[in-house]
Write a protein that holds these residues in place. Structure first.
Motif, PDB file in Angstrom:
ATOM      1  N   PRO A 140       0.817  -1.215   0.000  1.00 36.90           N
ATOM      2  CA  PRO A 140       0.000   0.000   0.000  1.00 36.90           C
ATOM      3  C   PRO A 140       0.849   1.263   0.000  1.00 36.90           C
ATOM      4  N   VAL A 141       0.314   2.316  -0.579  1.00 37.60           N
ATOM      5  CA  VAL A 141       1.015   3.595  -0.576  1.00 37.60           C
ATOM      6  C   VAL A 141       0.605   4.392   0.664  1.00 37.60           C
ATOM      7  N   GLU A 142       1.297   5.479   0.873  1.00 36.73           N
ATOM      8  CA  GLU A 142       0.992   6.315   2.023  1.00 36.73           C
ATOM      9  C   GLU A 142      -0.450   6.835   1.909  1.00 36.73           C
ATOM     10  N   ASN A 143      -1.120   6.898   3.039  1.00 33.15           N
ATOM     11  CA  ASN A 143      -2.491   7.425   3.091  1.00 33.15           C
ATOM     12  C   ASN A 143      -3.516   6.600   2.337  1.00 33.15           C
ATOM     13  N   SER A 144      -3.251   5.341   2.165  1.00 33.93           N
ATOM     14  CA  SER A 144      -4.243   4.525   1.463  1.00 33.93           C
ATOM     15  C   SER A 144      -5.156   3.797   2.448  1.00 33.93           C
ATOM     16  N   GLN A 145      -5.136   4.197   3.681  1.00 33.64           N
ATOM     17  CA  GLN A 145      -5.987   3.546   4.677  1.00 33.64           C
ATOM     18  C   GLN A 145      -7.464   3.495   4.274  1.00 33.64           C
ATOM     19  N   PRO A 146      -8.026   4.601   3.781  1.00 36.98           N
ATOM     20  CA  PRO A 146      -9.450   4.532   3.412  1.00 36.98           C
ATOM     21  C   PRO A 146      -9.718   3.453   2.366  1.00 36.98           C
ATOM     22  N   GLN A 147      -8.832   3.418   1.395  1.00 35.11           N
ATOM     23  CA  GLN A 147      -8.954   2.429   0.333  1.00 35.11           C
ATOM     24  C   GLN A 147      -8.907   1.007   0.910  1.00 35.11           C
ATOM     25  N   ILE A 148      -8.015   0.814   1.849  1.00 32.27           N
ATOM     26  CA  ILE A 148      -7.868  -0.512   2.458  1.00 32.27           C
ATOM     27  C   ILE A 148      -9.126  -0.874   3.255  1.00 32.27           C
ATOM     28  N   LYS A 149      -9.679   0.105   3.932  1.00 36.55           N
ATOM     29  CA  LYS A 149     -10.899  -0.168   4.708  1.00 36.55           C
ATOM     30  C   LYS A 149     -12.059  -0.528   3.789  1.00 36.55           C
ATOM     31  N   MET A 150     -12.140   0.178   2.663  1.00 39.73           N
ATOM     32  CA  MET A 150     -13.153  -0.144   1.663  1.00 39.73           C
ATOM     33  C   MET A 150     -13.014  -1.600   1.227  1.00 39.73           C
ATOM     34  N   LEU A 151     -11.785  -1.967   0.987  1.00 45.65           N
ATOM     35  CA  LEU A 151     -11.511  -3.321   0.533  1.00 45.65           C
ATOM     36  C   LEU A 151     -12.013  -4.348   1.536  1.00 45.65           C
ATOM     37  N   GLN A 152     -11.750  -4.062   2.795  1.00 53.50           N
ATOM     38  CA  GLN A 152     -12.182  -4.997   3.826  1.00 53.50           C
ATOM     39  C   GLN A 152     -13.690  -5.177   3.785  1.00 53.50           C
ATOM     40  N   LYS A 153     -14.381  -4.063   3.617  1.00 53.54           N
ATOM     41  CA  LYS A 153     -15.840  -4.132   3.547  1.00 53.54           C
ATOM     42  C   LYS A 153     -16.295  -4.946   2.346  1.00 53.54           C
ATOM     43  N   SER A 154     -15.596  -4.736   1.224  1.00 53.84           N
ATOM     44  CA  SER A 154     -16.031  -5.387  -0.004  1.00 53.84           C
ATOM     45  C   SER A 154     -15.829  -6.900   0.045  1.00 53.84           C
ATOM     46  N   GLY A 155     -14.988  -7.350   0.962  1.00 49.74           N
ATOM     47  CA  GLY A 155     -14.841  -8.787   1.120  1.00 49.74           C
ATOM     48  C   GLY A 155     -13.867  -9.452   0.167  1.00 49.74           C
ATOM     49  N   VAL A 156     -13.178  -8.691  -0.653  1.00 47.05           N
ATOM     50  CA  VAL A 156     -12.177  -9.286  -1.529  1.00 47.05           C
ATOM     51  C   VAL A 156     -10.999  -9.760  -0.679  1.00 47.05           C
ATOM     52  N   PRO A 157     -10.570 -10.997  -0.859  1.00 49.13           N
ATOM     53  CA  PRO A 157      -9.425 -11.477  -0.089  1.00 49.13           C
ATOM     54  C   PRO A 157      -8.175 -10.687  -0.462  1.00 49.13           C
ATOM     55  N   PHE A 158      -7.479 -10.197   0.520  1.00 53.33           N
ATOM     56  CA  PHE A 158      -6.240  -9.474   0.205  1.00 53.33           C
ATOM     57  C   PHE A 158      -5.268  -9.548   1.366  1.00 53.33           C
ATOM     58  N   VAL A 159      -4.021  -9.298   1.039  1.00 50.96           N
ATOM     59  CA  VAL A 159      -2.991  -9.275   2.069  1.00 50.96           C
ATOM     60  C   VAL A 159      -2.066  -8.098   1.785  1.00 50.96           C
ATOM     61  N   LEU A 160      -1.706  -7.387   2.821  1.00 52.03           N
ATOM     62  CA  LEU A 160      -0.767  -6.284   2.662  1.00 52.03           C
ATOM     63  C   LEU A 160       0.645  -6.842   2.758  1.00 52.03           C
ATOM     64  N   LEU A 161       1.512  -6.289   1.943  1.00 50.80           N
ATOM     65  CA  LEU A 161       2.872  -6.792   1.910  1.00 50.80           C
ATOM     66  C   LEU A 161       3.849  -5.659   2.171  1.00 50.80           C
ATOM     67  N   ASP A 162       4.816  -5.928   2.997  1.00 49.71           N
ATOM     68  CA  ASP A 162       5.901  -4.993   3.280  1.00 49.71           C
ATOM     69  C   ASP A 162       5.469  -3.867   4.211  1.00 49.71           C
ATOM     70  N   ARG A 163       4.298  -3.310   3.948  1.00 47.27           N
ATOM     71  CA  ARG A 163       3.834  -2.175   4.726  1.00 47.27           C
ATOM     72  C   ARG A 163       2.458  -2.495   5.311  1.00 47.27           C
ATOM     73  N   ASN A 164       2.218  -2.074   6.526  1.00 45.17           N
ATOM     74  CA  ASN A 164       0.872  -2.242   7.065  1.00 45.17           C
ATOM     75  C   ASN A 164       0.500  -1.040   7.916  1.00 45.17           C
ATOM     76  N   PHE A 165      -0.745  -0.996   8.297  1.00 46.63           N
ATOM     77  CA  PHE A 165      -1.237   0.114   9.102  1.00 46.63           C
ATOM     78  C   PHE A 165      -1.694  -0.454  10.441  1.00 46.63           C
ATOM     79  N   PRO A 166      -1.031  -0.086  11.511  1.00 45.46           N
ATOM     80  CA  PRO A 166      -1.366  -0.716  12.792  1.00 45.46           C
ATOM     81  C   PRO A 166      -2.809  -0.463  13.206  1.00 45.46           C
ATOM     82  N   GLU A 167      -3.381   0.637  12.717  1.00 40.02           N
ATOM     83  CA  GLU A 167      -4.751   0.936  13.118  1.00 40.02           C
ATOM     84  C   GLU A 167      -5.765   0.111  12.328  1.00 40.02           C
TER      85      GLU A 167
END
Lengths: 337, 337
Positions: free
Chosen positions: B128-155
């Motif tokens: 993920p790029v910087e400040n992509s948290q909203p995008q990641i949260k959307m993804l979680q809602k959408s239910g698409v399986p995904f995994v973050l690599l190298d970088r993560n957001f503790p929140e």
DNA sequence: ACGCTTGCTTTAATCGTTTAAAGTGATAAT
DNA sequence: ATTATCACTTTAAACGATTAAAGCAAGCGT
């Protein structure tokens, strides 16, 4: 979370699927959809977070808007540059790039090409590996639009975008001569690749046209299986000869890196004892003690030309496009002035 | 040349489409297809050079056997390494990788993720790029399986595969201390990235645990918008200080390259005057006059873990997998012994 | 002679779109 | 009153694969 389709929107709004499709494809006025419905549909699509299923669309349209790109090795700087350029250009033309790296393996190359074709890419941009002529001929028969990039096979009449390798090597060699070098070595891979052989030829022709008598040992052919060893011996040969070379021209960046490493190790001064010129630039040059003079390929242009060509083939079945591009000599401080 | 489909084979042999499908999917015995027909069908498929249409198959199966991979920048050595590893591992699991590079742009990142989802990838591996948290949260809602690599957001509680950045920086700093360095500078980007902040923390904790009093100016935060300038000034600061630093630890390879270039230019000897340690290796190190001591990330393992995780999510909806991997300190000659 | 297996094959629905063609009221023209 | 036109909307057939379910002979038992 179930996927939202046209059907869901249609049910939600209370209209037919067709209407939804029209509206979401911007055919609202064309198909005279009532403003009221158009509005409702757009809102519903938004609310339900509709994502069109490209797979279904592709199947129906018999078009995927996808271009397959096979590079030789994702670790080459050339490949990443090309990939970027192709992606950018493809995006402009509204194509997505499906990407693969053959790692210079004939089998992987074939697998990738097949996988891409099975996924119904509309066209292919290929950096072919050695001995892939049969595969390329198969492709021509199959009728899939494709363009060869960087490398081509003179015996096959295929669309391609390449560098004018002969001229590049010719010009670089001429430059070295003009700088006063008398004995110029040329390091190249031992290869059947036409584009690399053209570099040999350019080098040789430049010597001839400047009345320099070529010496057998100036042309060092390196086996990729023992690059370091061959280069080590090669540099030994050209420097310990009765009349040692005063310049070394490397036909690729990987060769240049290996060569420079050796020079570093043995404390042979560049350009004091030996001038160095490289085909292509490597990130590694950044930390060499002097900027390395090199030939720079127009990656962005190559990518653009490749995409243009393949899109042309897809859209209008334009045939027969052979693009030859020019490289640029970037002067560093690794050649005697 | 028209595309060959199951229908063509069926007509050619004189049987129904279903039979052809059964045979070509290895269900010949299961569905008790007569040997005679099975044989004919296989031969015909061969002769007509049949290529299954994955698009149609995907639509029907609601599965594309494709994983989307979005890296931060295709020009990073890290990205190419990861890409290779992911491709290799995905292939083993019978998945194809659809690939994109965000170039660290928030917009491009979002576009890529959407394009991949529209193409119905079964899962995503994202750097993920910087400040992509909203995008990641959307993804979680959408239910698409995904995994973050190298970088993560503790929140964000998401599946991820990362390096133990704290430990890596802690260990490297400790190593420098053990080698007798008293004043160690740390160069990092000014960033909100958690993984980079963890490197700061590891560095600071190592100092503390070794009873070294941290000096404000040792921590140099570099703006990516003016990397060269900030590093130039930073090195100036740490070396011209009353008590100059004896080591510089760079939090990324790009920072290290820029730093080493500056040291080269000003003829500051490594490790004579300043020891240098880098997080990650760059191709550029190859031509530096001494091997650069650096932390090496287990790219192959990271790729493997990411693919395993996402395939696990796809197949069994395994949830909640946080993998933390260890880096390795590769000792060169850029640190005082 | 009638149903019942067995062995093999076909039919037809489905995936989510697109889109030509047909359908439907309402209003206007004859 | 009939028909034509207009302004919309729906129907339904693709695209190329998968796969339950149904179909169909031939042979068997009773």
């Amino acid at each position: 979370m179930k996927k939202v389709g046209l059907k869901d929107i249609a049910e939600h709004v209370g209209v037919s699927i067709a209407l939804v499709s029209y509206v979401l494809n911007g055919q609202a006025e064309l198909k005279q959809v009532s403003k009221e419905n158009a509005e409702k549909i757009k809102r519903a699509a938004e609310e339900l977070n509709y994502r069109p299923n490209q797979i279904a669309k592709s199947l129906k349209m018999l078009k995927t808007n996808t271009i397959g790109l096979v590079v030789a090795d994702i670790n080459y700087r050339f490949s990443t540059g090309i990939t970027r350029a192709v992606e950018a250009e493809a995006k402009k033309a509204n194509y997505t790039v499906l990407f693969g790296s053959s790692n210079e393996s004939e089998d992987t190359f074939e697998e990738l090409v097949n996988a891409l074709i099975n996924r119904q890419v509309d066209g292919l941009i290929l950096v072919p590996v050695e001995n892939s002529q049969p595969q390329i001929k198969m492709l021509q028969k199959s009728g899939v639009p494709f363009v060869l990039l960087d490398r081509n096979f003179p015996e096959i009449q295929a669309n391609h975008v390449t560098l004018n390798n002969h001229k590049a090597a010719y010009d670089a060699t001429t430059y070295l001569i003009k700088q006063g070098h008398k004995r110029i070595a040329f390091f190249n891979y031992q290869t059947t690749f036409y584009h690399l052989q053209q570099r040999n030829q350019g080098y040789l022709d430049a010597l001839k046209d400047n009345n320099i008598k070529f010496q057998e040992h100036w042309l060092q052919e390196v086996k990729s299986s023992d690059r370091a060893g061959d280069i080590k011996r090669g540099i030994g040969t050209i420097l310990t000869h009765a009349k040692p070379c005063d310049a070394a021209f490397f036909a690729t960046d990987t060769l240049a890196i290996t060569g420079l490493k050796y020079l570093n190790k043995h404390n042979i001064k560049v350009p004091g004892q030996l001038s160095v010129l490289s085909f292509d630039e490597s990130e590694a040059f950044e930390l060499f003690y002097c900027p390395v003079t090199h030939l720079q390929q127009p990656l962005a242009e190559m990518g653009r030309a490749a995409v243009d060509t393949v899109v042309g083939l897809i859209d209008h079945n334009k045939i027969n496009r052979q693009v030859s591009l020019e490289s640029k000599l970037v002067k560093g401080k690794s050649c005697r002035e």
